[in-house]
Every structure is written in C-alpha cells, then in structure tokens.
Design an enzyme around this catalytic site. Structure first.
Site, PDB file in Angstrom:
ATOM      1  N   ASP A  63       0.876  -1.161   0.000  1.00  0.00           N
ATOM      2  CA  ASP A  63       0.000   0.000   0.000  1.00  0.00           C
ATOM      3  C   ASP A  63       0.918   1.217   0.000  1.00  0.00           C
ATOM      4  OD1 ASP A  63      -1.682   2.111   0.475  1.00  0.00           O
ATOM      5  OD2 ASP A  63      -2.694   1.217   2.200  1.00  0.00           O
ATOM      6  N   TYR A 156      -8.429  15.413  -4.460  1.00  0.00           N
ATOM      7  CA  TYR A 156      -7.760  14.715  -5.553  1.00  0.00           C
ATOM      8  C   TYR A 156      -6.912  15.689  -6.372  1.00  0.00           C
ATOM      9  CZ  TYR A 156      -7.472  11.994  -9.949  1.00  0.00           C
ATOM     10  OH  TYR A 156      -7.055  11.340 -11.084  1.00  0.00           O
ATOM     11  N   ASP A 195     -15.651   2.824 -13.461  1.00  0.00           N
ATOM     12  CA  ASP A 195     -17.007   2.283 -13.435  1.00  0.00           C
ATOM     13  C   ASP A 195     -17.551   2.282 -12.011  1.00  0.00           C
ATOM     14  OD1 ASP A 195     -19.258   0.772 -14.789  1.00  0.00           O
ATOM     15  OD2 ASP A 195     -18.644  -0.699 -13.283  1.00  0.00           O
TER      16      ASP A 195
END
Length: 258
Positions: A63, A156, A195
């Site tokens: 991670d 972001y 998606d």
C-alpha cells in the site's frame, strides 16, 4: 520492438486499470516487470496469468500510501533482480470531496496515495540508480484535473497538482544523473475503477459509458492500452532526452474556449 529489453520496471497500482495495462505493455516490450498493489489475491492471480503467458513478472503486495511500504516495494525489486531501471506510479485514489465537505481524513488519504506514495517510490528508485551510476526513467500517471478539475475533486486535484510539481522538481534535480522523470495527465478513461466511481458517486447505470462517449470530441473514452503504450514510450530510449515534461493525454484543450 523490445523497447524495454533488459530493463527492470516497477509499476505501482498494477493490479487493475491503467497500471495493469502498463504491466502488460512493458512485458510485451521485453521488460522484466514487478508490480505492486494492496490486494494480494488479485495481484497473485494476475502475476500467475502473466507468467503462464511467458512473462518475467513479480507481484509485490504494498500500500504505497504507507511510506515504509512504498520504499519496501522498490527494495524488494532490487533484492529480486539486483536493480531497478524504471518506475511507473499508477496507484491512486479518486474518491470524491469538495472544498466544503472534505474532511481532514479524506484530504490526508488523497495526499498519502497520490503524492506521498509516489514521492517515496521515486526516492528509493533514484537512490538505487544514483548508487549504481546508471540512467533510468520514471513516469508518473497524473490527471487532466491537475489543471483545476471539477468541484467534487478538491482533495484529488490538490494531491495530483502536487505530483505535477514533484515530477518537474525531481526531473530537474536528477537530470545530470541521466534519470528522466515525466508525467502523463490522463483524461477520462474507461477502467474498472472509473465504473465503480461512476456508480457509487454519480448514480450511473450500465449506460454511462455510451452517454459519456457521446459527449466527448472523439466519441469515446480513453482506453488503458493506449495510455500504456505512451507510458512505455516515455520509459524507453525512443523518447530521447525528454524529462520534466507533463504531457496532456486527452481530447480536451486546457485554456481554450469559444
């Protein structure tokens, strides 16, 4: 064409989407590839498929939002293959948040995944290259939203805009070490992750891809294989001396308007 023959390349976020496409493209071009991701089952499954197809590939569970794991992922590659020649930072977090509703925890999560992680994978990679006195190449997968982005992408955008600056800073710092560092601002791309985001945050159904494509100039979303080919080109010697560039890979033109 074997653009990456005899190169050892690490791809973060390589278990799906753009990262997985880069892994496949790098293998096709002759590289030995390691890729990292958080999901061990998905990573090992993909690695097994690629090995069965003849690829020299290793999965590293990591991670990258944890600096220790980001650094260790590079160290693992060096331990396995004796060196690292190329790095692609494709791991990232795209969950939504505006300036008004973003919590400190959400902001920190974006910075950790999208900026701090690439910082420390780059640091470890450059350290190995400098130690050996060898050239190398790094490509950071960024986003067109780094130019400003949508209101619901505040954390972001902040983290990815930071990655733009880091890309240029590191490229300048290590240009005489012959380490080329570039970025790719990708536009709206068809991925498994996109998606999921469309369905979770925007109430999308199975028609969202067709509806999105109809609104775009080229009539389609970007495809991961196309992005992967561009990443491989930037990793390879075919991209020449290019460094410190952040290329807009999209069908929109920032700053242009009617």
């Amino acid at each position: 064409m074997n653009l990456l023959a005899d190169r050892v390349v690490l791809v973060s976020g390589g278990t799906q989407g753009v990262g997985a496409a880069v892994v496949r493209a790098a293998l096709r071009q002759g590289a030995t590839v390691a890729f990292s991701g958080r999901r061990a089952e998905a990573g090992e499954s993909l690695a097994a498929q690629l090995r069965d197809a003849g690829g020299e590939v290793t999965f590293v569970q990591a991670d990258v939002s944890d600096p220790a794991q980001a650094t260790a992922s590079v160290q693992r590659v060096v331990e396995c293959y004796g060196r690292i020649d190329g790095l692609v930072n494709a791991a990232g977090l795209t969950t939504r948040g505006t300036l008004l509703d973003t919590t400190p925890e959400l902001f920190d999560a974006h910075v950790a995944a999208n900026l701090r992680g690439p910082f420390f994978t780059m640091q470890a990679t450059v350290r190995d290259l400098v130690r050996r006195g060898e050239p190398g190449a790094i490509v950071n997968v960024i986003t067109m939203s780094a130019h400003g982005g949508q209101p619901y992408l505040a954390p972001y955008v902040a983290s990815k805009a930071g990655l733009v600056g880091l890309t240029r800073n590191a490229a300048y710092a290590h240009r005489f070490d012959r380490i080329r560092i570039n970025g790719l601002n990708i536009g709206w791309t068809e991925t498994e992750g996109e998606d999921a985001i469309q369905r979770r945050f925007h109430g999308a159904d199975d028609r969202w891809r067709a509806e999105a494509a109809a609104r775009l100039p080229m009539g389609r979303l970007g495809q991961v294989d196309e992005i992967a080919d561009m990443v491989v080109f930037l990793l390879s010697d075919r991209s020449g001396v290019v460094t410190g560039s952040v290329i807009d890979w999209d069908q929109t033109v920032p700053g242009a308007h009617d």
